[in-house]
Scaffold this motif. Structure first.
Motif, PDB file in Angstrom:
ATOM      1  N   VAL A  67      68.946   7.486 -24.932  1.00 31.65           N
ATOM      2  CA  VAL A  67      68.047   7.618 -26.079  1.00 31.65           C
ATOM      3  C   VAL A  67      66.623   7.858 -25.591  1.00 31.65           C
ATOM      4  N   LEU A  68      65.955   8.852 -26.170  1.00 23.61           N
ATOM      5  CA  LEU A  68      64.563   9.128 -25.815  1.00 23.61           C
ATOM      6  C   LEU A  68      63.605   8.941 -26.980  1.00 23.61           C
ATOM      7  N   LYS A  69      64.125   8.846 -28.211  1.00 25.56           N
ATOM      8  CA  LYS A  69      63.275   8.601 -29.381  1.00 25.56           C
ATOM      9  C   LYS A  69      63.924   7.521 -30.237  1.00 25.56           C
ATOM     10  N   VAL A  70      63.082   6.615 -30.743  1.00 23.95           N
ATOM     11  CA  VAL A  70      63.569   5.502 -31.563  1.00 23.95           C
ATOM     12  C   VAL A  70      62.618   5.273 -32.740  1.00 23.95           C
ATOM     13  N   HIS A  71      63.126   4.573 -33.741  1.00 21.25           N
ATOM     14  CA  HIS A  71      62.264   4.076 -34.800  1.00 21.25           C
ATOM     15  C   HIS A  71      61.609   2.810 -34.236  1.00 21.25           C
ATOM     16  N   PRO A  72      60.268   2.748 -34.170  1.00 21.13           N
ATOM     17  CA  PRO A  72      59.619   1.554 -33.616  1.00 21.13           C
ATOM     18  C   PRO A  72      60.095   0.285 -34.321  1.00 21.13           C
ATOM     19  N   ARG A  73      60.426  -0.729 -33.522  1.00 22.61           N
ATOM     20  CA  ARG A  73      60.921  -2.027 -33.995  1.00 22.61           C
ATOM     21  C   ARG A  73      62.148  -1.879 -34.889  1.00 22.61           C
ATOM     22  N   ASN A  74      62.858  -0.765 -34.716  1.00 19.74           N
ATOM     23  CA  ASN A  74      64.075  -0.472 -35.480  1.00 19.74           C
ATOM     24  C   ASN A  74      63.825  -0.353 -36.981  1.00 19.74           C
ATOM     25  N   ASN A  75      62.598   0.003 -37.346  1.00 14.62           N
ATOM     26  CA  ASN A  75      62.212   0.197 -38.744  1.00 14.62           C
ATOM     27  C   ASN A  75      62.543   1.636 -39.131  1.00 14.62           C
ATOM     28  N   LYS A  76      63.616   1.819 -39.889  1.00 14.51           N
ATOM     29  CA  LYS A  76      64.086   3.161 -40.253  1.00 14.51           C
ATOM     30  C   LYS A  76      63.080   3.918 -41.122  1.00 14.51           C
ATOM     31  N   ASN A  77      62.115   3.217 -41.729  1.00 14.85           N
ATOM     32  CA  ASN A  77      61.084   3.874 -42.542  1.00 14.85           C
ATOM     33  C   ASN A  77      59.955   4.450 -41.690  1.00 14.85           C
ATOM     34  N   ALA A  78      59.865   4.018 -40.446  1.00  8.59           N
ATOM     35  CA  ALA A  78      58.843   4.527 -39.536  1.00  8.59           C
ATOM     36  C   ALA A  78      59.378   5.767 -38.825  1.00  8.59           C
ATOM     37  N   PRO A  79      58.517   6.754 -38.610  1.00  7.46           N
ATOM     38  CA  PRO A  79      58.986   7.947 -37.885  1.00  7.46           C
ATOM     39  C   PRO A  79      59.369   7.606 -36.447  1.00  7.46           C
ATOM     40  N   LYS A  80      60.321   8.353 -35.922  1.00 13.16           N
ATOM     41  CA  LYS A  80      60.752   8.136 -34.540  1.00 13.16           C
ATOM     42  C   LYS A  80      59.608   8.473 -33.585  1.00 13.16           C
ATOM     43  N   ARG A  81      59.581   7.715 -32.476  1.00 13.48           N
ATOM     44  CA  ARG A  81      58.606   7.947 -31.406  1.00 13.48           C
ATOM     45  C   ARG A  81      59.344   7.927 -30.077  1.00 13.48           C
ATOM     46  N   ARG A  91      66.306   3.188 -23.166  1.00  9.59           N
ATOM     47  CA  ARG A  91      65.457   4.057 -22.342  1.00  9.59           C
ATOM     48  C   ARG A  91      66.246   4.467 -21.100  1.00  9.59           C
ATOM     49  N   PRO A  92      65.804   5.506 -20.393  1.00 10.47           N
ATOM     50  CA  PRO A  92      66.569   5.970 -19.235  1.00 10.47           C
ATOM     51  C   PRO A  92      66.797   4.898 -18.171  1.00 10.47           C
ATOM     52  N   ASN A  93      65.786   4.101 -17.896  1.00  6.56           N
ATOM     53  CA  ASN A  93      65.899   2.987 -16.958  1.00  6.56           C
ATOM     54  C   ASN A  93      65.533   1.727 -17.732  1.00  6.56           C
ATOM     55  N   PRO A  94      66.517   1.008 -18.250  1.00  4.72           N
ATOM     56  CA  PRO A  94      66.253  -0.101 -19.172  1.00  4.72           C
ATOM     57  C   PRO A  94      65.736  -1.363 -18.473  1.00  4.72           C
ATOM     58  N   ILE A  95      64.476  -1.281 -18.055  1.00  5.09           N
ATOM     59  CA  ILE A  95      63.849  -2.407 -17.376  1.00  5.09           C
ATOM     60  C   ILE A  95      63.075  -3.217 -18.410  1.00  5.09           C
ATOM     61  N   GLY A  96      63.395  -4.502 -18.497  1.00  6.46           N
ATOM     62  CA  GLY A  96      62.686  -5.396 -19.398  1.00  6.46           C
ATOM     63  C   GLY A  96      61.507  -6.032 -18.684  1.00  6.46           C
ATOM     64  N   PHE A  97      60.410  -6.234 -19.426  1.00  5.81           N
ATOM     65  CA  PHE A  97      59.172  -6.821 -18.907  1.00  5.81           C
ATOM     66  C   PHE A  97      58.915  -8.073 -19.726  1.00  5.81           C
ATOM     67  N   HIS A  98      58.922  -9.231 -19.092  1.00  2.00           N
ATOM     68  CA  HIS A  98      58.813 -10.497 -19.805  1.00  2.00           C
ATOM     69  C   HIS A  98      57.745 -11.366 -19.158  1.00  2.00           C
ATOM     70  N   ARG A  99      56.688 -11.674 -19.903  1.00  2.00           N
ATOM     71  CA  ARG A  99      55.646 -12.582 -19.412  1.00  2.00           C
ATOM     72  C   ARG A  99      56.025 -13.989 -19.864  1.00  2.00           C
ATOM     73  N   VAL A 100      56.248 -14.892 -18.918  1.00  2.00           N
ATOM     74  CA  VAL A 100      56.719 -16.243 -19.217  1.00  2.00           C
ATOM     75  C   VAL A 100      55.946 -17.258 -18.376  1.00  2.00           C
ATOM     76  N   ARG A 101      56.111 -18.537 -18.729  1.00  2.00           N
ATOM     77  CA  ARG A 101      55.516 -19.625 -17.957  1.00  2.00           C
ATOM     78  C   ARG A 101      56.638 -20.479 -17.372  1.00  2.00           C
ATOM     79  N   VAL A 102      56.494 -20.832 -16.112  1.00  2.00           N
ATOM     80  CA  VAL A 102      57.488 -21.661 -15.428  1.00  2.00           C
ATOM     81  C   VAL A 102      57.358 -23.093 -15.956  1.00  2.00           C
ATOM     82  N   THR A 103      58.472 -23.649 -16.425  1.00  2.00           N
ATOM     83  CA  THR A 103      58.472 -25.020 -16.941  1.00  2.00           C
ATOM     84  C   THR A 103      59.221 -25.980 -16.023  1.00  2.00           C
TER      85      THR A 103
END
Length: 141
Positions: A67-81, A91-103
């Motif tokens: 997939v190269l274009k999606v509805h932002p936040r899966n909102n079907k009323n928003a145009p694809k970007r 995305r082509p390389n589905p890398i997640g980016f997560h900012r967290v705190r070590v507990t």
């Protein structure tokens, strides 16, 4: 020749079992989670402390890589970007980016974090500190 081999350093352990139950980002009710670091990479945790902000990079293994274009936040009323202008996991390389705190940090490489929106079993690609460099062009080790 460039070596583009990806080595997963660990796995996410979370109460999130299904992708559809995962929040869009950590600020939208992501539960605490743990990162179980593979024994081969335990030395890489040296210096990690409770309370520290880190960035966890994950491999969003359940995502659609075509997939190269999606509805932002899966909102079907928003145009694809284009996916590169969104946080979509598709995305082509589905890398997640997560900012967290070590507990918490357990012996054996279990790092507890405050809020992570990745589902249980998600492979971890890398962990980086969340701090900013002290100079504009800091050297990278």
């Amino acid at each position: 020749m460039i070596d583009a081999t990806l080595r997963f350093i660990g796995t996410v352990r979370s109460e999130l079992r299904d992708r559809k139950d995962a929040p869009k980002n950590e600020a939208e009710g992501a539960p605490p989670a743990a990162i179980v670091v593979d024994p081969a990479y335990l030395e890489g945790l040296d210096g990690l402390t409770v309370g520290q902000e880190i960035i966890v990079l994950t491999w969003l293994h359940l995502s659609d890589r075509d997939v190269l274009k999606v509805h932002p936040r899966n909102n079907k009323n928003a145009p694809k970007r284009g996916v590169f202008t969104t946080r979509s996991p598709a995305r082509p390389n589905p890398i997640g980016f997560h900012r967290v705190r070590v507990t918490g940090i357990e012996e054996g490489g279990i790092v507890h974090v405050d809020a992570l929106e990745a589902v249980d079993g998600t492979p971890v690609v890398d962990i980086k500190t969340g701090g900013r460099a002290t100079r504009p062009h800091a050297d990278h080790a």
